[in-house]
Design a protein around this motif. Sequence first.
Motif, PDB file in Angstrom:
ATOM      1  N   GLU A 199     -26.300  -7.910   3.217  1.00 33.89           N
ATOM      2  CA  GLU A 199     -27.074  -8.840   2.396  1.00 33.89           C
ATOM      3  C   GLU A 199     -26.219 -10.087   2.143  1.00 33.89           C
ATOM      4  OE1 GLU A 199     -28.325  -6.820  -1.149  1.00 33.89           O
ATOM      5  OE2 GLU A 199     -29.702  -5.475  -0.088  1.00 33.89           O
ATOM      6  N   PRO A 200     -26.088 -10.939   3.160  1.00 34.59           N
ATOM      7  CA  PRO A 200     -25.205 -12.103   3.024  1.00 34.59           C
ATOM      8  C   PRO A 200     -25.659 -13.052   1.921  1.00 34.59           C
ATOM      9  CG  PRO A 200     -26.556 -12.264   5.024  1.00 34.59           C
ATOM     10  CD  PRO A 200     -26.763 -10.891   4.472  1.00 34.59           C
ATOM     11  N   ALA A 201     -24.695 -13.732   1.320  1.00 32.20           N
ATOM     12  CA  ALA A 201     -25.001 -14.667   0.235  1.00 32.20           C
ATOM     13  C   ALA A 201     -25.835 -15.841   0.733  1.00 32.20           C
ATOM     14  CB  ALA A 201     -23.702 -15.176  -0.389  1.00 32.20           C
ATOM     15  N   GLU A 202     -25.619 -16.219   1.996  1.00 30.46           N
ATOM     16  CA  GLU A 202     -26.381 -17.320   2.590  1.00 30.46           C
ATOM     17  C   GLU A 202     -26.937 -16.871   3.935  1.00 30.46           C
ATOM     18  OE1 GLU A 202     -24.079 -20.849   2.911  1.00 30.46           O
ATOM     19  OE2 GLU A 202     -23.450 -20.853   0.807  1.00 30.46           O
ATOM     20  N   GLY A 203     -28.184 -17.208   4.199  1.00 34.23           N
ATOM     21  CA  GLY A 203     -28.791 -16.912   5.490  1.00 34.23           C
ATOM     22  C   GLY A 203     -29.082 -15.432   5.684  1.00 34.23           C
ATOM     23  N   THR A 204     -29.383 -15.071   6.932  1.00 39.64           N
ATOM     24  CA  THR A 204     -29.758 -13.689   7.257  1.00 39.64           C
ATOM     25  C   THR A 204     -28.882 -13.075   8.342  1.00 39.64           C
ATOM     26  OG1 THR A 204     -31.373 -14.471   8.903  1.00 39.64           O
ATOM     27  CG2 THR A 204     -32.175 -14.123   6.647  1.00 39.64           C
ATOM     28  N   LEU A 205     -27.888 -13.821   8.865  1.00 44.54           N
ATOM     29  CA  LEU A 205     -27.021 -13.302   9.922  1.00 44.54           C
ATOM     30  C   LEU A 205     -26.079 -12.243   9.355  1.00 44.54           C
ATOM     31  CD1 LEU A 205     -26.026 -13.544  12.916  1.00 44.54           C
ATOM     32  CD2 LEU A 205     -24.337 -15.196  12.056  1.00 44.54           C
ATOM     33  N   VAL A 206     -26.171 -11.018   9.867  1.00 48.88           N
ATOM     34  CA  VAL A 206     -25.328  -9.933   9.352  1.00 48.88           C
ATOM     35  C   VAL A 206     -24.344  -9.410  10.394  1.00 48.88           C
ATOM     36  CG1 VAL A 206     -27.015  -9.185   7.643  1.00 48.88           C
ATOM     37  CG2 VAL A 206     -27.063  -8.162   9.932  1.00 48.88           C
ATOM     38  N   GLY A 207     -24.497  -9.817  11.653  1.00 48.48           N
ATOM     39  CA  GLY A 207     -23.570  -9.304  12.657  1.00 48.48           C
ATOM     40  C   GLY A 207     -23.984  -9.690  14.062  1.00 48.48           C
ATOM     41  N   TYR A 208     -23.278  -9.072  15.026  1.00 52.00           N
ATOM     42  CA  TYR A 208     -23.521  -9.339  16.439  1.00 52.00           C
ATOM     43  C   TYR A 208     -23.520  -8.013  17.202  1.00 52.00           C
ATOM     44  CZ  TYR A 208     -22.036 -14.086  15.162  1.00 52.00           C
ATOM     45  OH  TYR A 208     -21.911 -15.313  14.560  1.00 52.00           O
ATOM     46  N   ARG A 209     -24.333  -7.958  18.266  1.00 45.59           N
ATOM     47  CA  ARG A 209     -24.335  -6.804  19.159  1.00 45.59           C
ATOM     48  C   ARG A 209     -23.970  -7.288  20.561  1.00 45.59           C
ATOM     49  NH1 ARG A 209     -29.541  -3.608  18.605  1.00 45.59           N
ATOM     50  NH2 ARG A 209     -30.430  -5.578  19.291  1.00 45.59           N
ATOM     51  N   ALA A 210     -23.035  -6.592  21.204  1.00 47.71           N
ATOM     52  CA  ALA A 210     -22.594  -6.988  22.539  1.00 47.71           C
ATOM     53  C   ALA A 210     -23.730  -6.832  23.546  1.00 47.71           C
ATOM     54  CB  ALA A 210     -21.405  -6.136  22.963  1.00 47.71           C
ATOM     55  N   GLU A 232     -25.618 -10.839  20.995  1.00 49.72           N
ATOM     56  CA  GLU A 232     -26.929 -11.031  20.395  1.00 49.72           C
ATOM     57  C   GLU A 232     -26.744 -11.102  18.887  1.00 49.72           C
ATOM     58  OE1 GLU A 232     -31.007  -8.398  19.717  1.00 49.72           O
ATOM     59  OE2 GLU A 232     -29.506  -7.747  21.172  1.00 49.72           O
ATOM     60  N   GLU A 233     -27.261 -12.156  18.269  1.00 52.25           N
ATOM     61  CA  GLU A 233     -27.172 -12.270  16.814  1.00 52.25           C
ATOM     62  C   GLU A 233     -28.080 -11.237  16.153  1.00 52.25           C
ATOM     63  OE1 GLU A 233     -28.031 -16.176  15.445  1.00 52.25           O
ATOM     64  OE2 GLU A 233     -26.085 -16.994  16.079  1.00 52.25           O
ATOM     65  N   LEU A 234     -27.608 -10.665  15.056  1.00 56.08           N
ATOM     66  CA  LEU A 234     -28.398  -9.686  14.302  1.00 56.08           C
ATOM     67  C   LEU A 234     -28.716 -10.262  12.936  1.00 56.08           C
ATOM     68  CD1 LEU A 234     -26.379  -6.465  15.161  1.00 56.08           C
ATOM     69  CD2 LEU A 234     -28.484  -7.254  16.221  1.00 56.08           C
ATOM     70  N   HIS A 235     -29.996 -10.301  12.608  1.00 55.70           N
ATOM     71  CA  HIS A 235     -30.440 -10.827  11.314  1.00 55.70           C
ATOM     72  C   HIS A 235     -31.149  -9.716  10.546  1.00 55.70           C
ATOM     73  CE1 HIS A 235     -29.671 -15.141  12.166  1.00 55.70           C
ATOM     74  NE2 HIS A 235     -29.821 -14.735  13.418  1.00 55.70           N
ATOM     75  N   SER A 236     -30.990  -9.743   9.231  1.00 54.11           N
ATOM     76  CA  SER A 236     -31.648  -8.735   8.401  1.00 54.11           C
ATOM     77  C   SER A 236     -32.015  -9.330   7.057  1.00 54.11           C
ATOM     78  CB  SER A 236     -30.728  -7.526   8.191  1.00 54.11           C
ATOM     79  OG  SER A 236     -31.325  -6.588   7.316  1.00 54.11           O
ATOM     80  N   THR A 237     -33.190  -8.983   6.588  1.00 54.67           N
ATOM     81  CA  THR A 237     -33.610  -9.344   5.231  1.00 54.67           C
ATOM     82  C   THR A 237     -33.890  -8.086   4.415  1.00 54.67           C
ATOM     83  OG1 THR A 237     -35.912  -9.499   5.988  1.00 54.67           O
ATOM     84  CG2 THR A 237     -34.631 -11.540   5.968  1.00 54.67           C
TER      85      THR A 237
END
Length: 356
Positions: A199-210, A232-237
């Motif tokens: 749950e990042p403070a800004e935006g929705t980017l939480v990680g990356y997958r190879a 691949e960028e990983l986003h989560s809300t």
Amino acid sequence: MTGVLASQHISDLIAQGALTGNPEIIEAQIQPASLDLRLGHKAYRVRASFLAGQNRKVSDRLEEFGMHEIDLSAGAVLEKGAVYVVPLMESLALPAGIQAVANAKSSTGRLDLLTRLITDQGTEFDRIPDGYTGPLYAEICPRSFSVLVRPGMRLNQIRFRKGQAVLDDATLRAVHAETPLVDSEAVIDGGLGFSVDLEPAEGTLVGYRAKPHTGVIDLDRIGHYDPLEFWEELHSTSGHLILDPGAFYILVSREAVHIPPAYAAEMAPYIAMVGEFRVHYAGFFDPGFGHDAAGGQGARGVLEVRCHEAPFVLEHGQIVGRLVYERMQAQPDVLYGAGLQSNYQGQGLKLSKHFK
């Protein structure tokens, strides 16, 4: 005096001939609480990963399991999914009472480049017993990306210690009370627990997958590659992430970590039963990492995660690992991030230094 040997003590080991190199070890290899190890001129493609075992030499096992020899002098590609053994330029003749432990460097781990130290008579990876005399070898298994390597590249590092230096939980609580080790409530149980931030403070980017099918990464090229060609960028809300079996992820800890100058730390798995995944670490945190005195304001721990056989839901705030703190014999002459070219001081979610 017990504790992890600081940079000045490592210089003493070199001067005494307990730590030698061919060519000679250079000043740039010496870190605040570790020494970078260099690849030699040859690599051996082997059928399988191995340990030398009691009363056996690595060279004997290479004759048994080796497939072919590769000259690294002009650069050579180590292919994804294959296992290689590379003799290192450094050798040890440790004095009695001094033992060592090795680990992948941060950039190595973030490329999912499994790199472990093996030795003659060795029965464990990355552990060198008290008084060991002999050569050093790196076992390298690229897991996500094929890589181009050359002699002298530094993929792993070695730390030296005398006696038992690990802080027990009571001591760790006392250190935290004096100098906060995290920017939140400290979960101390067999070390300092840390959790995943989804749950990042800004935006929705939480990680990356190879990505599974990519080009080769030349390890000498810094800030060169487009991340989207490999990740691949990983986003989560939703505050959770479903891990896919066999996939490799770069995530980040929720906590910002501090390593005071009188201590070093090593990342370790939390517990094997925590879930259907493994957090693979490039595990050394040097004195001064994330610490105010060394120009840091706390630094997140980057998590290198591989899911096992079944899909697994990772939740925000779930504890996934712990930091085991050790006492230094003395404060290093130079701290991490203070005067050194430290790539990850004050870091957040960050890929390896090879990406733009």
